[in-house]
Structure formats: structure tokens, C-alpha cells
Motif scaffolding. Sequence first.
Motif, PDB file in Angstrom:
ATOM      1  N   GLU A 219      20.226 -37.962 -98.743  1.00  0.00           N
ATOM      2  CA  GLU A 219      20.491 -39.404 -98.823  1.00  0.00           C
ATOM      3  C   GLU A 219      21.174 -39.642-100.166  1.00  0.00           C
ATOM      4  O   GLU A 219      20.540 -40.002-101.152  1.00  0.00           O
ATOM      5  CB  GLU A 219      19.201 -40.211 -98.727  1.00  0.00           C
ATOM      6  CG  GLU A 219      18.509 -40.128 -97.379  1.00  0.00           C
ATOM      7  CD  GLU A 219      17.279 -41.008 -97.304  1.00  0.00           C
ATOM      8  OE1 GLU A 219      17.263 -42.075 -97.965  1.00  0.00           O
ATOM      9  OE2 GLU A 219      16.329 -40.639 -96.596  1.00  0.00           O
ATOM     10  N   LEU A 220      22.468 -39.392-100.205  1.00  0.00           N
ATOM     11  CA  LEU A 220      23.207 -39.431-101.464  1.00  0.00           C
ATOM     12  C   LEU A 220      24.187 -40.580-101.509  1.00  0.00           C
ATOM     13  O   LEU A 220      24.881 -40.872-100.532  1.00  0.00           O
ATOM     14  CB  LEU A 220      24.000 -38.128-101.639  1.00  0.00           C
ATOM     15  CG  LEU A 220      23.236 -36.856-102.005  1.00  0.00           C
ATOM     16  CD1 LEU A 220      24.164 -35.656-101.897  1.00  0.00           C
ATOM     17  CD2 LEU A 220      22.678 -36.962-103.417  1.00  0.00           C
ATOM     18  N   LEU A 221      24.258 -41.227-102.667  1.00  0.00           N
ATOM     19  CA  LEU A 221      25.375 -42.121-102.917  1.00  0.00           C
ATOM     20  C   LEU A 221      26.624 -41.265-103.112  1.00  0.00           C
ATOM     21  O   LEU A 221      26.553 -40.124-103.578  1.00  0.00           O
ATOM     22  CB  LEU A 221      25.113 -42.964-104.165  1.00  0.00           C
ATOM     23  CG  LEU A 221      24.012 -44.028-104.034  1.00  0.00           C
ATOM     24  CD1 LEU A 221      23.673 -44.596-105.398  1.00  0.00           C
ATOM     25  CD2 LEU A 221      24.443 -45.140-103.078  1.00  0.00           C
ATOM     26  N   MET A 222      27.780 -41.822-102.745  1.00  0.00           N
ATOM     27  CA  MET A 222      29.022 -41.051-102.814  1.00  0.00           C
ATOM     28  C   MET A 222      29.269 -40.493-104.217  1.00  0.00           C
ATOM     29  O   MET A 222      29.625 -39.327-104.387  1.00  0.00           O
ATOM     30  CB  MET A 222      30.191 -41.937-102.395  1.00  0.00           C
ATOM     31  CG  MET A 222      31.516 -41.219-102.296  1.00  0.00           C
ATOM     32  SD  MET A 222      31.789 -40.458-100.694  1.00  0.00           S
ATOM     33  CE  MET A 222      32.321 -41.875 -99.739  1.00  0.00           C
ATOM     34  N   GLY A 223      29.072 -41.330-105.225  1.00  0.00           N
ATOM     35  CA  GLY A 223      29.295 -40.871-106.597  1.00  0.00           C
ATOM     36  C   GLY A 223      28.365 -39.743-106.981  1.00  0.00           C
ATOM     37  O   GLY A 223      28.761 -38.807-107.691  1.00  0.00           O
ATOM     38  N   ASP A 224      27.113 -39.789-106.520  1.00  0.00           N
ATOM     39  CA  ASP A 224      26.155 -38.731-106.825  1.00  0.00           C
ATOM     40  C   ASP A 224      26.559 -37.417-106.168  1.00  0.00           C
ATOM     41  O   ASP A 224      26.335 -36.339-106.725  1.00  0.00           O
ATOM     42  CB  ASP A 224      24.752 -39.140-106.381  1.00  0.00           C
ATOM     43  CG  ASP A 224      24.191 -40.285-107.215  1.00  0.00           C
ATOM     44  OD1 ASP A 224      24.759 -40.558-108.298  1.00  0.00           O
ATOM     45  OD2 ASP A 224      23.201 -40.904-106.787  1.00  0.00           O
ATOM     46  N   TYR A 225      27.153 -37.519-104.971  1.00  0.00           N
ATOM     47  CA  TYR A 225      27.639 -36.313-104.289  1.00  0.00           C
ATOM     48  C   TYR A 225      28.721 -35.635-105.133  1.00  0.00           C
ATOM     49  O   TYR A 225      28.694 -34.413-105.335  1.00  0.00           O
ATOM     50  CB  TYR A 225      28.190 -36.688-102.906  1.00  0.00           C
ATOM     51  CG  TYR A 225      28.921 -35.568-102.208  1.00  0.00           C
ATOM     52  CD1 TYR A 225      28.232 -34.464-101.708  1.00  0.00           C
ATOM     53  CD2 TYR A 225      30.303 -35.607-102.030  1.00  0.00           C
ATOM     54  CE1 TYR A 225      28.908 -33.439-101.056  1.00  0.00           C
ATOM     55  CE2 TYR A 225      30.977 -34.595-101.379  1.00  0.00           C
ATOM     56  CZ  TYR A 225      30.271 -33.506-100.890  1.00  0.00           C
ATOM     57  OH  TYR A 225      30.934 -32.493-100.255  1.00  0.00           O
ATOM     58  N   PHE A 226      29.658 -36.434-105.643  1.00  0.00           N
ATOM     59  CA  PHE A 226      30.733 -35.850-106.449  1.00  0.00           C
ATOM     60  C   PHE A 226      30.219 -35.365-107.808  1.00  0.00           C
ATOM     61  O   PHE A 226      30.719 -34.370-108.339  1.00  0.00           O
ATOM     62  CB  PHE A 226      31.888 -36.827-106.599  1.00  0.00           C
ATOM     63  CG  PHE A 226      32.720 -36.957-105.355  1.00  0.00           C
ATOM     64  CD1 PHE A 226      33.549 -35.918-104.956  1.00  0.00           C
ATOM     65  CD2 PHE A 226      32.663 -38.088-104.559  1.00  0.00           C
ATOM     66  CE1 PHE A 226      34.309 -36.002-103.797  1.00  0.00           C
ATOM     67  CE2 PHE A 226      33.417 -38.189-103.406  1.00  0.00           C
ATOM     68  CZ  PHE A 226      34.236 -37.146-103.017  1.00  0.00           C
ATOM     69  N   ASP A 227      29.230 -36.042-108.369  1.00  0.00           N
ATOM     70  CA  ASP A 227      28.606 -35.551-109.607  1.00  0.00           C
ATOM     71  C   ASP A 227      27.959 -34.190-109.370  1.00  0.00           C
ATOM     72  O   ASP A 227      28.091 -33.269-110.186  1.00  0.00           O
ATOM     73  CB  ASP A 227      27.547 -36.543-110.104  1.00  0.00           C
ATOM     74  CG  ASP A 227      28.152 -37.738-110.836  1.00  0.00           C
ATOM     75  OD1 ASP A 227      29.374 -37.731-111.082  1.00  0.00           O
ATOM     76  OD2 ASP A 227      27.388 -38.668-111.153  1.00  0.00           O
ATOM     77  N   LEU A 228      27.244 -34.069-108.262  1.00  0.00           N
ATOM     78  CA  LEU A 228      26.591 -32.794-107.921  1.00  0.00           C
ATOM     79  C   LEU A 228      27.632 -31.692-107.767  1.00  0.00           C
ATOM     80  O   LEU A 228      27.473 -30.590-108.321  1.00  0.00           O
ATOM     81  CB  LEU A 228      25.800 -32.955-106.618  1.00  0.00           C
ATOM     82  CG  LEU A 228      25.239 -31.664-106.001  1.00  0.00           C
ATOM     83  CD1 LEU A 228      24.180 -31.034-106.907  1.00  0.00           C
ATOM     84  CD2 LEU A 228      24.651 -31.935-104.617  1.00  0.00           C
TER      85      LEU A 228
END
Length: 286
Positions: A219-228
Motif C-alpha cells: 500500500e504505497l504512495l507513488m512518491g514512496d514507491y519511487f523513493d524506495l
Amino acid sequence: MKTRLLIIGCGDVGLRVVKLLAGRWRVLALTSNPGRAAALRAAGAVPLLGNLDEPATLARLAGLADLVLHLAPPPRDGERDARTRHLLAALARRPPTALVYASTTGVYGDCAGAFIDETRALRPATDRARRRVDAEACLRVFGRRHGTRVSLLRIPGIYARDREGGHPRERLARGTPVLRREDDVFTNHIHADDLARACVLALLRGRPRRAVNVCDDSELLMGDYFDLAADLAGLPRPERISRAEAAERMSPMQLSFWSESRRLSNQRLKRELRLRLRYPTPREGL
């Protein structure tokens, strides 16, 4: 006698399915590009030339296989999927036992970040998603009329390190920004290998005219996905900008991916298809 599977649109995911079934099933793959025949043959599939935009080239498909996996995209324009209609008209002469269709989670439209399952009403916000809704409706009618067990797989963002465009590293390397947290949207993902396994399980276990969300546990926010992805790839995290700034700096296509927010339940995937995810979140998959 080996099970016979016909794959319509045998790209990256289709080739992963072929690899999974190597030696066990006889796999035929429709392609409109004669130049792909050698690659399909090398992968273990029997190439068939045909074009979903040219119905006359599809007549030979009737009765070729017990099972059909429809992975081909709809046309680029309009709200109807003429390609799926052409395919079903050809298959109707001798309908398959089961047909699995790769749809999209875009059929739900924007859910404002709500946690949803497959009973959610469909509210497609783009012609791209409306074409998928049209295809789903045609497939349900086909299944009822001909006794074919039709399964609809609703698929979010597909990723994999070995998939062309399937890793965010190129986007990160370009320095493309993401939305700041207060403007961000929830996004959903599935690893290409898990998707291929879901396709095979749906062919075997899918319930008639049943939709299934094929997504992982994240359950990721889009920005968190790219940070990861940036952290795992050793790249700088992307710049965070407001939605107003994004409207000035991003293309309409880019913006469309930031206009919908939803979190998806994958309980049917686990309970009915009995898929055990190898990559339960992008942290393992990337």
C-alpha cells in the motif's frame, strides 16, 4: 495429449507464461509481426500470424486450443475494443473451454485512496480504461452465451528488473519529479513473474465471469514507491513538487497517472486462484 493454450499478444508477460509451461503444454502464440516468429519459436511457442485489426486473418483460431490467454491491448482510440470483438467472433465458431483476459485496474477510476475489492462499481475516467470496460462486458456475454469459463484479471502497474521499462531507474535517472506527500496518490503493483503465474492459475482455477485484482500486498504512495526504487538502485530520490507545479511540468499522459488513487484487495487472488506471491512488495521485487 498435452493441453493446448493459445496466447493472444505474446509480449513480455506472455513469454514468461511460455517459460512457465515449457514442455508441459503446447503453446500457440498469435502475432501480427512476422519478424517475431523466430523469437516465439525459440521461446517454445508455435507462432501464428494474424492481426486483431483484420478479422479475416483470425478465422483459423477457432478450435485451435482448449484455453485462450488474451493479453493484447485494445486499440489506441475510441471507447470500444474492436480487437476483442474480432477475436471473440473468430473463437465463437468453436469456443474454448476457458479464456483469461488481462484487463486493468484503471476500470475503477479514481477511488480517492479508498481500499476496494472487485465489487467496486466501475467508473473509468479515460477512454483507455473505457475500452477495457467494453472488452470485459463483451467477454462476459461471450462466456454466458458459449459456456466458456471467462476470467478477468484486473492488473495495476507491472514491474520487473528484466522487463523493458519495468524498473523506475530510467525515470529516476532523468530526474522526473514526484508529487509532494499531501498531493500524492496510492499506487498498486505486481511483479511480472507473479502476474504470469496468476495467468496460468486463472486458466486452471478461475471462476466463470469472475474479476480478480492481480496485485501484491503493498500500500504505497507513488512518491514512496519511487523513493524506495531510488534507495535500492543507489540513485538520488526524486524531487517533490506540488500538483500545481506538476500541471506545468508534466505531460497530460504523465499527469493521468497521478489523477487516480486506490488501494486494492488481493484476497480473491489468494483465496480463489491460490497464488502465493513470490514478490509480496516492490522491496523484494526490485
